[in-house]
Design a protein around this motif. Structure first.
Motif, short mmCIF file in Angstrom:
data_model
loop_
_atom_site.label_atom_id
_atom_site.label_comp_id
_atom_site.label_asym_id
_atom_site.label_seq_id
_atom_site.Cartn_x
_atom_site.Cartn_y
_atom_site.Cartn_z
N LYS A 1 0.93 -1.19 0.10
CA LYS A 1 0.11 0.11 -0.04
C LYS A 1 0.93 1.26 0.06
O LYS A 1 0.63 2.29 -0.66
CB LYS A 1 -0.88 0.08 1.13
CG LYS A 1 -1.88 1.08 1.24
CD LYS A 1 -2.71 1.09 2.35
CE LYS A 1 -3.87 0.05 2.46
NZ LYS A 1 -4.89 0.24 3.28
N ARG A 2 1.80 1.31 0.84
CA ARG A 2 2.79 2.52 0.82
C ARG A 2 3.42 2.65 -0.60
O ARG A 2 3.45 3.70 -1.04
CB ARG A 2 3.79 2.21 2.04
CG ARG A 2 3.66 2.70 3.43
CD ARG A 2 4.85 2.83 4.32
NE ARG A 2 5.58 1.41 4.26
CZ ARG A 2 5.35 0.61 5.06
NH1 ARG A 2 4.28 0.46 5.86
NH2 ARG A 2 6.11 -0.49 4.96
N LEU B 1 -5.57 0.94 -7.18
CA LEU B 1 -5.59 -0.44 -7.17
C LEU B 1 -6.07 -0.76 -8.56
O LEU B 1 -5.66 -1.83 -9.14
CB LEU B 1 -6.86 -0.93 -6.23
CG LEU B 1 -6.14 -0.93 -4.89
CD1 LEU B 1 -7.39 -1.41 -3.82
CD2 LEU B 1 -5.17 -2.02 -4.43
N GLU C 1 -3.30 -5.74 0.60
CA GLU C 1 -2.96 -4.46 1.16
C GLU C 1 -3.54 -4.52 2.64
O GLU C 1 -3.02 -3.65 3.34
CB GLU C 1 -3.40 -3.26 0.19
CG GLU C 1 -2.82 -3.06 -1.00
CD GLU C 1 -3.14 -1.29 -1.43
OE1 GLU C 1 -4.04 -0.90 -0.92
OE2 GLU C 1 -2.49 -1.15 -2.44
N ASN C 2 -4.68 -5.17 2.79
CA ASN C 2 -5.32 -5.20 4.44
C ASN C 2 -4.88 -6.45 5.08
O ASN C 2 -5.74 -6.64 5.93
CB ASN C 2 -6.70 -4.81 4.08
CG ASN C 2 -7.19 -3.63 3.61
OD1 ASN C 2 -6.77 -2.62 4.14
ND2 ASN C 2 -7.70 -3.51 2.48
N ARG D 1 2.19 1.52 -3.53
CA ARG D 1 1.29 2.17 -4.64
C ARG D 1 0.93 3.52 -4.18
O ARG D 1 1.07 4.31 -5.22
CB ARG D 1 0.15 1.11 -4.17
CG ARG D 1 -1.10 1.54 -5.25
CD ARG D 1 -2.23 0.78 -5.16
NE ARG D 1 -2.78 0.88 -3.75
CZ ARG D 1 -3.79 1.88 -3.41
NH1 ARG D 1 -4.07 2.73 -4.06
NH2 ARG D 1 -4.46 1.74 -2.38
N ARG D 2 0.86 4.04 -2.98
CA ARG D 2 0.42 5.41 -2.84
C ARG D 2 1.62 6.43 -3.16
O ARG D 2 1.58 7.49 -3.41
CB ARG D 2 0.07 5.42 -1.27
CG ARG D 2 -1.44 4.93 -1.06
CD ARG D 2 -1.76 5.24 0.42
NE ARG D 2 -3.29 4.77 0.45
CZ ARG D 2 -3.96 4.56 1.71
NH1 ARG D 2 -3.11 4.94 2.84
NH2 ARG D 2 -5.17 4.32 1.72
N SER E 1 -6.74 -5.39 -2.73
CA SER E 1 -7.15 -4.82 -1.65
C SER E 1 -7.03 -5.72 -0.37
O SER E 1 -6.65 -5.29 0.51
CB SER E 1 -8.63 -4.67 -1.81
OG SER E 1 -9.09 -3.99 -0.68
N GLU F 1 -10.98 3.97 2.11
CA GLU F 1 -10.97 3.21 0.71
C GLU F 1 -12.20 3.14 0.04
O GLU F 1 -13.19 2.66 0.55
CB GLU F 1 -10.21 2.00 0.94
CG GLU F 1 -8.64 2.07 1.56
CD GLU F 1 -7.74 2.33 0.41
OE1 GLU F 1 -7.99 1.78 -0.76
OE2 GLU F 1 -6.75 2.93 0.58
#
Length: 183
Positions: free
Chosen positions: A14-15, A24, A42-43, A17-18, A39, A183
């Motif tokens: 996630k870090r 996503l 990432e979670n 990607r951001r 998703s 999200e």
């Protein structure tokens, strides 16, 4: 790599990607993996196979090894003892989480009265461990006794003060350096 050995790399994915400002959907398109699966990764509700991790890494312009290293580096276990004090904080205030993390937590002991209004961009929780406190939030007054909690969403104006000697109030918040978003 079987499921039991599959790493938890969600936060690192996630870090990254951001940091690249990718959605996503874009990572899905680049990797060939579904948005729901990404998703879940990432979670940390799903763990990618070695092949899936390589596909994600390629989509994020990095390597699987770098994602694994970032995931490993982000895992922290730290004990803060009750008698530890931070010299940077005023008397009666101690950090209960050390360092710069997504979670920020302070314990206030005694007759604390900040005397000013606060407004944080991220969510916050106040928990009265001992004693009592009064909180004014958005023009309403709340009395909190031992064991009570008060949740404040980001942006809520508030002030608080301890109303009994020996009050211990724990304030837990999403750290200011974190952009908390749905999200």
């Amino acid at each position: 790599m079987d499921e039991k050995e599959s790493p938890r790399v969600g936060a690192a994915v996630k870090r990254r990607r951001r940091a690249l400002q990718l959605t996503l959907a874009v990572v899905s398109s680049r990797s060939g993996l579904s948005v729901p699966f990404l998703s879940q990764v990432e979670n940390d509700r799903a763990r990618p196979s070695h092949r899936s991790l390589e596909l994600v890494a390629d989509a994020l312009e990095t390597s699987a090894a770098d994602l694994l290293a970032a995931a490993e580096a982000s895992r922290t276990v730290d004990v803060v003892r009750a008698d530890e004090r931070s010299p940077a904080l005023p008397p009666g205030v101690r950090a209960v989480v050390r360092g710069r993390h997504q979670l920020h937590a302070l314990e206030f002991t005694g007759e604390q009265d900040a005397g000013r209004e606060f407004q944080h961009r991220n969510d916050e929780l106040l928990y009265v461990a001992d004693g009592a406190a009064e909180v004014e939030a958005e023009g309403r007054a709340y009395r909190l006794d031992r064991g009570d909690t008060l949740y404040l969403s980001g942006g809520v104006r508030h002030r608080w003060r301890a109303t009994e000697p020996g009050t211990r109030l724990l304030v837990v918040a999403v750290a200011e350096h974190v952009e908390a978003e749905e999200e």
